[in-house]
Design an enzyme around this catalytic site. Structure first.
Site, mmCIF file in Angstrom:
data_model
loop_
_atom_site.group_PDB
_atom_site.id
_atom_site.type_symbol
_atom_site.label_atom_id
_atom_site.label_comp_id
_atom_site.label_asym_id
_atom_site.label_seq_id
_atom_site.Cartn_x
_atom_site.Cartn_y
_atom_site.Cartn_z
ATOM 1 N N SER A 165 -1.858 32.118 16.024
ATOM 2 C CA SER A 165 -2.658 32.752 17.070
ATOM 3 C C SER A 165 -1.988 32.604 18.440
ATOM 4 C CB SER A 165 -4.074 32.171 17.046
ATOM 5 O OG SER A 165 -4.956 32.918 17.851
ATOM 6 N N ASP A 262 -7.811 41.399 11.104
ATOM 7 C CA ASP A 262 -7.634 40.741 12.397
ATOM 8 C C ASP A 262 -7.445 41.794 13.484
ATOM 9 O OD1 ASP A 262 -6.900 39.159 14.547
ATOM 10 O OD2 ASP A 262 -5.205 38.199 13.536
ATOM 11 N N HIS A 292 -8.666 36.540 10.957
ATOM 12 C CA HIS A 292 -7.914 35.688 11.874
ATOM 13 C C HIS A 292 -8.293 34.224 11.635
ATOM 14 C CE1 HIS A 292 -5.694 35.174 15.677
ATOM 15 N NE2 HIS A 292 -6.523 34.169 15.907
#
Length: 323
Positions: A165, A262, A292
């Site tokens: 991320s 995502d 995600h």
């Protein structure tokens, strides 16, 4: 985009991902949506304890590293006495959450699967620390260990960066910073990137995906960005919008992983297509049925463990390849 026009991703998740979404930790209070940032950080740490349990045991060592911003805590995971390379890990959390404990299992598994020393970097969080502080701290940590390798039994001839991320952005940005500023901390043999954001301000996936289930609505993404950046001009910086950097030359081999549902998946797709178009070594893999942050859930999701092993295999292959 009207919420009802978004894809109903919760009905399309894999069985493993659905099990995670529906899992209720006993005694865990609800997310403190109206709490201050420190309250949310403490909640995130509490919520991640379950997902970090039963991780591989290995030698660990904590080290405070001096940087221009003060000491930064690092944690060294050493699965064996000697290591063929050193892998630096940057945790996710939207630049505002997370620490070495919230991502402990991920780093332990990476160390086990690569057989290499993994160094987690507890970079300073936003909004208290603004761009580019986290990158400069990471570079300072790399420089420190390159100068003290013998003291920590490290092999820094070959190094890599990894992150999930926001940590994926920091991992790639740090490698590009080293290249662009002509700083040598070792030969960067690979960068492992799980569902990162790399500078897109809008995309098809950002319109179609994202909701309360993943904390990645458009408003959420704007909040993370505003917390991290100093001003609007930083949006175009080549170490924030990485597509404004030179991706046509000398980019270390990149393993680019994405989650099917995502909102940030188009960042990964664009990064892969850009590198591929300019003959920069890279590999892209999308993990179907996932949201995600799925990398955290290897206790319940075999595909999360697969994603870690895929990254580890990519890294190990580059250890054997002259560069």
């Amino acid at each position: 985009m009207k919420p009802e026009n978004k894809i109903p991703v919760l009905t399309r998740l894999s069985d493993e991902m659905k099990a995670v979404v529906n899992f209720q930790q006993p005694g865990l209070p609800p997310w403190p949506a109206d709490g201050d940032i420190e309250t949310q950080r403490q909640y995130y740490l509490l919520e991640r304890r379950f997902w970090n349990a039963d991780a591989p045991s290995m030698t660990t060592r904590t080290c405070a590293v001096p940087t221009p911003y003060g000491d930064v805590t690092t944690r060294l995971y050493s699965p064996q006495p000697t290591s063929q390379a050193t892998l630096y890990y940057l945790h996710g959390g939207g630049f505002i959450l997370g620490n070495l404990d919230t991502h402990d299992r991920i780093m332990r598994l990476l160390a086990r699967y690569t057989g290499c020393t993994v160094i987690g970097i507890d970079y300073s969080l936003s909004p208290q620390a603004r761009y580019p502080q986290a990158i400069e701290e990471t570079v300072a940590v790399c420089s420190y260990f390159s100068q003290h390798a013998d003291e920590y039994s490290l092999n820094v001839e070959k190094i890599g960066f990894a992150g999930d991320s926001a940590g994926a952005m920091l991992a790639l940005a740090s490698a590009l910073w080293l290249r662009d500023k002509h700083i040598r901390c070792g030969n960067v043999i690979a960068i492992l990137l799980w569902y990162g954001l790399y500078g897109l301000q809008d995309s098809v996936s950002r319109r179609l995906f994202g909701g309360a289930w993943d904390g990645l609505t458009r408003e959420d993404l704007d909040m993370y960005e505003k917390a991290y950046l100093r001003n609007d001009e930083d949006r175009e910086s080549p170490w924030y919008c990485l597509f404004n950097n030179d991706l046509t030359r000398d980019v270390p081999p990149c393993f680019i992983a994405s989650a099917e549902f995502d909102p940030l998946i188009d960042d990964s797709r664009l990064l892969h297509k850009t590198l591929q178009a300019h003959q920069q070594p890279c590999e892209y893999k999308m993990y179907p049925g996932t949201l995600h942050a799925f990398l955290h859930y290897s206790r319940m999701m075999t595909i999360a463990d697969d994603a870690l092993q895929d990254g580890a295999r990519f890294f190990m292959a580059r250890m054997k390849t002259p560069r």
